[in-house]
Design an enzyme around this catalytic site. Sequence first.
Site, PDB file in Angstrom:
ATOM      1  N   ILE B 166      -7.635  -7.909  -2.866  1.00 10.12           N
ATOM      2  CA  ILE B 166      -8.674  -9.093  -3.158  1.00 10.12           C
ATOM      3  C   ILE B 166      -8.781  -9.882  -1.993  1.00 10.12           C
ATOM      4  O   ILE B 166      -9.565 -10.094  -1.248  1.00 10.12           O
ATOM      5  CB  ILE B 166      -8.557  -9.907  -4.490  1.00 10.12           C
ATOM      6  N   ASP B 167      -7.657 -10.253  -1.673  1.00 10.62           N
ATOM      7  CA  ASP B 167      -7.490 -11.440  -0.498  1.00 10.62           C
ATOM      8  C   ASP B 167      -7.777 -10.746   0.766  1.00 10.62           C
ATOM      9  O   ASP B 167      -8.365 -11.120   1.556  1.00 10.62           O
ATOM     10  CB  ASP B 167      -5.975 -11.693  -0.365  1.00 10.62           C
ATOM     11  N   GLU B 168      -7.469  -9.558   1.065  1.00 10.62           N
ATOM     12  CA  GLU B 168      -7.868  -8.859   2.073  1.00 10.62           C
ATOM     13  C   GLU B 168      -9.254  -8.474   2.406  1.00 10.62           C
ATOM     14  O   GLU B 168      -9.738  -8.800   3.274  1.00 10.62           O
ATOM     15  CB  GLU B 168      -6.781  -7.437   2.241  1.00 10.62           C
TER      16      GLU B 168
END
Lengths: 248, 248
Positions: B166-168
């Site tokens: 998700i962060d990426e």
Amino acid sequence: MIRRGLRAAARLGHHGALPGGPYILPRFSLASAFGSSMDSLVSRFCQEKTDLKNYALPNASWCPDMLNLYHEFLEKTKADGWIRLPSFKSNRNHIQGLKFPLVLTVSSDKSDCHIFTRCIKTEGQGYEYVIFFHPSKKKSVCLFQPGPYLEGPRGFAHGGSLAAMIDETFSKTAYLAGDGLFTLNLNTRFKNLIRMGSLAVLNVGVEKVEDQKLYISCVAQSTDQQTVYAKASGTFLQLQLEEDSSQY
Amino acid sequence: MIRRGLRAAARLGHHGALPGGPYILPRFSLASAFGSSMDSLVSRFCQEKTDLKNYALPNASWCPDMLNLYHEFLEKTKADGWIRLPSFKSNRNHIQGLKFPLVLTVSSDKSDCHIFTRCIKTEGQGYEYVIFFHPSKKKSVCLFQPGPYLEGPRGFAHGGSLAAMIDETFSKTAYLAGDGLFTLNLNTRFKNLIRMGSLAVLNVGVEKVEDQKLYISCVAQSTDQQTVYAKASGTFLQLQLEEDSSQY
């Protein structure tokens, strides 16, 4: 306590898991309202395994800061009640002899599985870490050195790699401190970037246990405590695993 | 706008970064208060690279659901304004010719670095994913198939591996939608576990841009949309990178 647990279960069922999903987090059962003793959790988790590699031991890639702090905590295991947690290839090695709820069993698991934070085999390339746990304080310290395969911004660790390391330290702490088995929430506030190959010290503690949930916090900082890398909080669902009698 | 940006900078300096830390997130500069055009960001990011491997292409490990949805979105790139983002070994390949602030330069970066979400080389073992981005909608869709090296609970993906994915996806979306360069906050609420080897579809959108911060949300769910795996929100700091004239 049981009634409060069941009310919490109903809330989770309402807000959390959609109906019909095949892999829904398990609802609370009466069994899960009783906690395991911390001693039994710790002794099962840390049992001596001569046939399994323990990845939480020093290797040539560890930086001097990490080695020094490792030996400092090793001293504390002799007198101050700290325990060095072993780290095997998979979570299944840590909880052998325990049964997962039927909804979480997998029909085939023949593949070569690795716990995510031990996914990179070459020393120093990926996650290097060791976790120390203090049962009576319900605290953990994780020494974490990110390697060049955890890159985000050029020369620095990916935020997601730190979030995952925090989640993993949370999950081991939550399990050993009180049967915390599933991450319900993970909130990470990033303050500074971690330079590749340097040490981040994760100070983790259980804040409270309420309605069959454990609330955990983390401050990740540099060895000299002058730079805060991140602050995080997490919530874990308690679920007591039963002995798997079929294995005997 | 500039004054508001500077006020935000002061707040970040006060609450966020401790004094003395050598790798502190950069303070806002006047330059960073002006946004790059999305076209220029996208065209630099997606430029054809014949000498670099693009990891976001189908391989034999992709499950039928992932392949089908990939081809569906590929069709949408022809008419509906969606763009398939390439995925190289390192972020530095995507932003060649741009200069990082001095505080974030690294003296030596000779090591073989990998972006964290491409850290496992064998197809199907780790992260398999492709991101499609829609510039005018400021939305992304990430097709994510976790392999057996991303394990958490037996047979299921580690929560940290999903948080990192998700962060990426957030970071690529934030960068292309408006110079969002650093994760300030990532909050993930886990609802259901993702079975290893199955597909999770991450629907990501920029909610607002305010005080030089981008606010982004995500719903990760199964292909049939019947099971929500996680909901997440993130905040990213805008920072416009300057052209690196020393490279010419």
